[in-house]
Design an enzyme around this catalytic site. Structure first.
Site, PDB file in Angstrom:
ATOM      1  N   LYS A 136      -1.258   9.449  16.985  1.00 49.50           N
ATOM      2  CA  LYS A 136       0.415   9.525  17.044  1.00 49.50           C
ATOM      3  C   LYS A 136       0.782   8.395  16.127  1.00 49.50           C
ATOM      4  CE  LYS A 136       0.634  10.952  22.132  1.00 49.50           C
ATOM      5  NZ  LYS A 136      -0.971  10.922  22.350  1.00 49.50           N
ATOM      6  N   ASP A 176       5.953   5.191   5.794  1.00 43.95           N
ATOM      7  CA  ASP A 176       4.868   6.119   4.907  1.00 43.95           C
ATOM      8  C   ASP A 176       3.982   5.489   4.320  1.00 43.95           C
ATOM      9  OD1 ASP A 176       6.531   4.468   3.095  1.00 43.95           O
ATOM     10  OD2 ASP A 176       7.130   6.026   1.814  1.00 43.95           O
ATOM     11  N   ALA A 177       3.956   4.089   3.519  1.00 40.22           N
ATOM     12  CA  ALA A 177       2.538   3.736   3.160  1.00 40.22           C
ATOM     13  C   ALA A 177       1.560   3.575   3.838  1.00 40.22           C
ATOM     14  CB  ALA A 177       3.009   2.380   2.262  1.00 40.22           C
ATOM     15  N   VAL A 181      -1.684  20.000  30.764  1.00 37.23           N
ATOM     16  CA  VAL A 181      -2.456  20.821  31.883  1.00 37.23           C
ATOM     17  C   VAL A 181      -3.476  20.179  32.484  1.00 37.23           C
ATOM     18  CG1 VAL A 181      -3.765  23.162  31.791  1.00 37.23           C
ATOM     19  CG2 VAL A 181      -2.108  22.884  30.279  1.00 37.23           C
TER      20      VAL A 181
END
Length: 216
Positions: A64, A69-70, A174
């Site tokens: 996750k 960004d870097a 599930v």
């Protein structure tokens, strides 16, 4: 990505020996494993390489990823270089962060899964209001793979409608969380099952029952 029997095992145990005991029982029936922080932090990132070497499976790293960004680029490259075939990334940090993940994975000829909405009830407060926008962003960025909740079929259906029939959706929740595999697979390409299998005294039997429930 194709998934055998449309089931992915979320292998959130914390010991290699237990992980291997479960894999020994279930890998005749499935070929895709999702591991996250519990097993990776307990055993180190080499567990990714070990599983890939010892079992003929696809491995999705459920980290996750949700940074700038870097930093995202470094996380994705390091994880995939350990042998993971794909990595799950959050969408809420925005398009620059997601693009960094996508580009890093593509450089290694591997994949990213964009997390749109989580399966837990608490996600309704912060993620639900933006999850459809995250899905739309994914389409705009050319993302092909998505994560959407099995516990909220109405949301799963809406996300499917946004990303389109050719996108690949995997769906957690599930089993213990209440999602049903057969219902989930009306909208998703693969159902993710964790505790129902790995906490069972007979993971193989539980998996066989789920596969049967899908086919009837």
């Amino acid at each position: 990505m194709k998934v055998k029997n449309q089931i992915i095992l979320a292998l959130d145990v914390e010991e290699k020996n237990r992980a291997y005991e479960i894999l020994d029982q279930v890998t005749d029936y499935l070929d895709t494993i999702k591991i996250g922080y519990p097993l990776t932090l307990a055993e180190g990132p080499q567990i990714i390489k070990s599983i890939k070497e010892d079992y003929d499976v696809q491995l999705i790293a459920d980290f996750k990823v949700a940074d700038i960004d870097a930093t995202n680029e470094k996380i994705v490259k390091t994880t995939l270089n350990w042998g993971a075939d794909a990595i799950i990334v959050h969408g809420f940090p925005g398009e620059d962060s997601v693009l960094a993940c996508k580009n890093a994975a593509e450089e290694l000829d591997k994949e990213v899964f964009l997390l749109t909405e989580m399966s837990n009830p608490g996600a309704d407060r912060f993620l639900k209001p933006v999850s459809l926008d995250i899905a739309r962003m994914g389409v705009e960025l050319g993302i092909n793979n998505y994560v959407a909740p099995a516990t909220k079929l109405d949301r799963l259906e809406k996300i499917r409608n946004i990303v389109g029939k050719d996108a690949f959706i995997i769906s957690p929740g599930v089993g213990v969380q209440g999602g049903k595999a057969k219902d989930t697979l009306e909208f998703a390409d693969a159902a993710i099952i964790g505790r129902s299998i790995y906490n069972s005294e007979s993971p193989k039997e539980v998996l066989e029952e789920v596969i049967h429930s899908i086919k009837v």
